[in-house]
Design a protein around this motif. Sequence first.
Motif, PDB file in Angstrom:
ATOM      1  N   ARG A 280       0.837  -1.207   0.000  1.00 14.18           N
ATOM      2  CA  ARG A 280       0.000   0.000   0.000  1.00 14.18           C
ATOM      3  C   ARG A 280       0.871   1.256   0.000  1.00 14.18           C
ATOM      4  O   ARG A 280       0.578   2.217  -0.715  1.00 14.18           O
ATOM      5  CB  ARG A 280      -0.924  -0.010   1.217  1.00 14.18           C
ATOM      6  CG  ARG A 280      -1.905   1.163   1.218  1.00 14.18           C
ATOM      7  CD  ARG A 280      -3.011   0.948   2.217  1.00 14.18           C
ATOM      8  NE  ARG A 280      -2.512   0.769   3.574  1.00 14.18           N
ATOM      9  CZ  ARG A 280      -3.298   0.562   4.625  1.00 14.18           C
ATOM     10  NH1 ARG A 280      -4.619   0.488   4.450  1.00 14.18           N
ATOM     11  NH2 ARG A 280      -2.785   0.414   5.827  1.00 14.18           N
ATOM     12  N   THR A 281       1.962   1.226   0.773  1.00 18.03           N
ATOM     13  CA  THR A 281       2.881   2.361   0.792  1.00 18.03           C
ATOM     14  C   THR A 281       3.486   2.580  -0.583  1.00 18.03           C
ATOM     15  O   THR A 281       3.630   3.725  -1.042  1.00 18.03           O
ATOM     16  CB  THR A 281       3.999   2.113   1.819  1.00 18.03           C
ATOM     17  OG1 THR A 281       3.433   2.032   3.123  1.00 18.03           O
ATOM     18  CG2 THR A 281       5.030   3.233   1.793  1.00 18.03           C
ATOM     19  N   LYS A 284       1.092   4.306  -3.101  1.00 17.49           N
ATOM     20  CA  LYS A 284       1.070   5.763  -2.934  1.00 17.49           C
ATOM     21  C   LYS A 284       2.341   6.386  -3.515  1.00 17.49           C
ATOM     22  O   LYS A 284       2.298   7.467  -4.112  1.00 17.49           O
ATOM     23  CB  LYS A 284       0.935   6.113  -1.453  1.00 17.49           C
ATOM     24  CG  LYS A 284      -0.395   5.699  -0.836  1.00 17.49           C
ATOM     25  CD  LYS A 284      -0.440   6.044   0.638  1.00 17.49           C
ATOM     26  CE  LYS A 284      -1.782   5.618   1.264  1.00 17.49           C
ATOM     27  NZ  LYS A 284      -1.815   5.914   2.716  1.00 17.49           N
ATOM     28  N   ARG A 285       3.457   5.668  -3.352  1.00 13.43           N
ATOM     29  CA  ARG A 285       4.731   6.148  -3.904  1.00 13.43           C
ATOM     30  C   ARG A 285       4.645   6.214  -5.427  1.00 13.43           C
ATOM     31  O   ARG A 285       5.106   7.179  -6.049  1.00 13.43           O
ATOM     32  CB  ARG A 285       5.849   5.214  -3.454  1.00 13.43           C
ATOM     33  CG  ARG A 285       7.229   5.579  -3.962  1.00 13.43           C
ATOM     34  CD  ARG A 285       8.225   4.497  -3.604  1.00 13.43           C
ATOM     35  NE  ARG A 285       8.461   4.382  -2.179  1.00 13.43           N
ATOM     36  CZ  ARG A 285       8.431   3.254  -1.487  1.00 13.43           C
ATOM     37  NH1 ARG A 285       8.146   2.104  -2.101  1.00 13.43           N
ATOM     38  NH2 ARG A 285       8.671   3.249  -0.200  1.00 13.43           N
ATOM     39  N   GLU A 287       2.023   6.670  -7.236  1.00 11.53           N
ATOM     40  CA  GLU A 287       1.189   7.815  -7.604  1.00 11.53           C
ATOM     41  C   GLU A 287       2.006   9.108  -7.582  1.00 11.53           C
ATOM     42  O   GLU A 287       1.908   9.933  -8.502  1.00 11.53           O
ATOM     43  CB  GLU A 287      -0.002   7.930  -6.642  1.00 11.53           C
ATOM     44  CG  GLU A 287      -1.044   6.842  -6.795  1.00 11.53           C
ATOM     45  CD  GLU A 287      -2.194   7.032  -5.811  1.00 11.53           C
ATOM     46  OE1 GLU A 287      -2.224   8.095  -5.130  1.00 11.53           O
ATOM     47  OE2 GLU A 287      -3.045   6.142  -5.718  1.00 11.53           O
ATOM     48  N   ARG A 288       2.813   9.276  -6.543  1.00  7.55           N
ATOM     49  CA  ARG A 288       3.618  10.502  -6.439  1.00  7.55           C
ATOM     50  C   ARG A 288       4.654  10.576  -7.553  1.00  7.55           C
ATOM     51  O   ARG A 288       4.882  11.642  -8.139  1.00  7.55           O
ATOM     52  CB  ARG A 288       4.324  10.562  -5.076  1.00  7.55           C
ATOM     53  CG  ARG A 288       3.386  10.686  -3.890  1.00  7.55           C
ATOM     54  CD  ARG A 288       4.148  11.052  -2.621  1.00  7.55           C
ATOM     55  NE  ARG A 288       5.177  10.088  -2.267  1.00  7.55           N
ATOM     56  CZ  ARG A 288       4.990   9.034  -1.506  1.00  7.55           C
ATOM     57  NH1 ARG A 288       3.764   8.766  -1.034  1.00  7.55           N
ATOM     58  NH2 ARG A 288       5.992   8.206  -1.202  1.00  7.55           N
TER      59      ARG A 288
END
Length: 333
Positions: A280-281, A284-285, A287-288
């Motif tokens: 999950r982390t 998000k990475r 996406e950034r």
Amino acid sequence: MTETSGRAEHDSLPEIALRWHREGRGAALATVIETWGSAPRQAGSQLAISGTGEIMGSVSGGCVEGAVVTEALAALEDRRSRVLSFGVSDETAFAVGLACGGTIRVLVEPVGAGAEALPEAMLADLVAARAARRAVAMAVHPGDWSRRLIARGEEAALEARFRADRSGMEEDGRFIAIHNPPLRLIVVGAVHIAQPLLQMARLCGYDCTLVDPRSAFGSEARFPGERILDDWPDEALAALAPDARTAIVTLTHDAKLDDPAIAAALRSEVFYLGCLGSTRTHAKRVERLGAAGFDAAAIARIHAPVGLDIGAKSPAEIAVSIMAQITQSLRKG
């Protein structure tokens, strides 16, 4: 920069031989070109011998060094290269820690003048390439003693040798000695996992650097003897200039620290980039990074969650999984 900077003395045999030659002491290089499977020194291993009998390095477990030195001194007299073959009996092999006997072939080359000798200029070019962290191969054909330096990428057939750090004989009769830049590991984040990871990496031959701007984390007390940079990761990586012989691991779990390091790594030719964090982390990475302009192919270079899936739990076990994945990327691509 000294001739041997960035390398341990035992891995600086070309530099040592060049220095001895230029000091007027004379120098010869002995290089293992073929050996049996259980030999303590693989093809490409070297022994430097001065004209006064000084030696540095090794071509065996001690069973043939004396004979090689004798032949090297003779080569310095007659200025002729030669290939030596040694048959090692089972009994002799056992005495130097081998499981069985076999044959070892050693190339001996005097440095300097002579039609069959290793030219000083070529050795100097090799030393310069090593100092500049340029991957090169030294090719020598024992049939006619022709030699040349081959840059990585110049011969596609040698790519597997460069990737595997594997010197050896080619079917065309040439011996190819691979000279890759020293391996480097840059760890971003002075966390618990970094402690065993840096120790393991050094055992595997990596030159290690720890990056963390948080002084309480990256302290000498927590990481005695380590090279620690307290710069922000993007600044540290700009100064370190990671290349194709560099692995980078981010461990902070803090996007403000990890993301700049990841971005810098993705713009470089590092052979490995691993990032700590859950699936999950990492989502998000991703996406950034996408919002920052990195495409899917670039982002796919990231190993995340970091390390091979071996069920690791403790910091040391996680370090083992990371080091194993780094090795897999280096050797298998």
